[in-house]
Design an enzyme around this catalytic site. Structure first.
Site, PDB file in Angstrom:
ATOM      1  N   SER A 271       0.835  -1.191   0.000  1.00 30.12           N
ATOM      2  CA  SER A 271       0.000   0.000   0.000  1.00 30.12           C
ATOM      3  C   SER A 271       0.880   1.255   0.000  1.00 30.12           C
ATOM      4  CB  SER A 271      -0.971  -0.028   1.189  1.00 30.12           C
ATOM      5  OG  SER A 271      -1.973   0.956   1.051  1.00 30.12           O
TER       6      SER A 271
ATOM      7  N   GLU B  28      -1.979  -2.547  -8.166  1.00 30.61           N
ATOM      8  CA  GLU B  28      -3.222  -2.694  -7.417  1.00 30.61           C
ATOM      9  C   GLU B  28      -3.538  -1.353  -6.779  1.00 30.61           C
ATOM     10  OE1 GLU B  28      -3.785  -3.118  -3.691  1.00 30.61           O
ATOM     11  OE2 GLU B  28      -1.846  -2.166  -3.369  1.00 30.61           O
TER      12      GLU B  28
ATOM     13  N   HIS C 286      -4.811  -5.317  -1.507  1.00 31.16           N
ATOM     14  CA  HIS C 286      -5.771  -5.045  -0.438  1.00 31.16           C
ATOM     15  C   HIS C 286      -6.909  -6.066  -0.396  1.00 31.16           C
ATOM     16  CE1 HIS C 286      -3.760  -1.111  -0.788  1.00 31.16           C
ATOM     17  NE2 HIS C 286      -4.159  -0.890   0.451  1.00 31.16           N
TER      18      HIS C 286
END
Length: 307
Positions: free
Chosen positions: A116, A212, A277
């Site tokens: 992330s 992502e 995620h």
């Protein structure tokens, strides 16, 4: 793009430092994550400011200086074998340039895990230290605490990386074919945000790019991909692996966008590869030479992720 230096695998009793370079960490989840690490016969140590919260900006785990100091101390501590991030959120861009990269280089290679917002540190380790890293679950993350697949894939990567040289996702080919290259990537919005910064990677040429994101409107995903295309950053990429798009629009809306923006690259693209995620997220080594088979939805590493 060249393969990066691989750190040594972990052994029972290894000391792992848990740091919070981004957002504030829920104490209950942190304690649950530490219990998992202890169950793996690891010795987790928590950096001093992990549970801090910035007085003015509550989305940060303490001040930039304190988060950077925690990270620096953990990495340069000769007793520490690995550094694991507690969670993502936002904040690495504010502290990454406060780190003493020469001192970190002198400390030698270690295992580094996160995803992330931690994308910024993955890129920094690649460009400033030439060090391979692991895009995987974080110590206070819901997935790490509660999901067996996420836990076991990370554990195998850390302790017995030869057993997970082929990562099979169960995904599907958006563009069929095979490609070889060096793995890189992370959160799409952060890769776009890195453009123009002093130590940013010049391009993804020669790479197998993992992408992502989470909680983004479709037009924002379009903006990030278009920015990377316009900047020439995707020129020469060998293949693309698409992970999760959690809390983004429905797949029937996101998939056509990905096909539109990435299909013209003329390289294999695989979707639903199971990292990021999503529940049960797989651990993907960055900086490793590998072969992508989009039709089989597999990524096969030339060598184990860790020595």
């Amino acid at each position: 793009m060249r393969e990066l230096l691989r750190p040594a695998r972990l052994a029972p009793g290894a000391r792992v430092a848990v740091v919070a370079p981004s957002g504030p960490v829920p104490e209950e989840r942190l304690q649950a994550g530490l219990d998992v690490l202890r169950g793996w016969d690891l010795d987790p140590v928590v950096a001093p400011h992990v549970l801090d919260r910035h007085r003015e900006f509550g989305y940060l785990a303490g001040t930039d200086a304190d988060r950077a100091a925690d990270f620096q101390h953990a990495w340069c501590d000769p007793a520490v074998d690995a550094v694991l991030c507690a969670r993502g959120g936002y904040g690495v861009q504010r502290m990454v340039d406060l780190l003493d990269w020469e001192a970190m280089r002198a400390a030698g290679p270690k295992v580094f895990v996160g995803f992330s917002d931690i994308t910024v540190l993955h890129e920094a380790f690649a460009t400033r230290l030439g060090l391979a890293t692991l895009h995987g679950p974080m110590a206070a993350g819901v997935d790490f605490v509660k999901n067996t697949r996420a836990q076991e894939h990370l554990r195998a990567t850390l302790f017995a990386p030869e057993t997970v040289r082929t990562i099979a996702s169960g995904g599907t080919a958006l563009v069929p074919g095979r490609a070889r290259g060096v793995t890189l990537g992370g959160c799409l919005c952060l890769l776009a945000a890195e453009l123009g910064t002093p130590h940013a990677r010049a391009s993804a040429a020669g790479g197998l790019l993992c992408l992502e994101d989470v909680g983004e409107e479709t037009y924002r995903l379009d903006r990030y991909l278009t920015q990377l295309l316009r900047a020439g950053w995707l020129d020469g990429v060998r293949g693309v692996l698409l992970g999760s798009w959690e809390n983004c629009a429905d797949h029937t809306e996101v998939r056509p966008l990905l096909a539109d923006r990435l299909g013209a690259l003329g390289v294999p693209v695989v979707e639903d590869f199971g990292f990021g995620h999503c529940a049960g997220a797989l651990t993907i080594p960055f900086g490793a030479t590998a072969e992508l088979d989009a039709d089989a939805a597999t990524l096969t590493l030339d060598r184990p992720a860790l020595r």
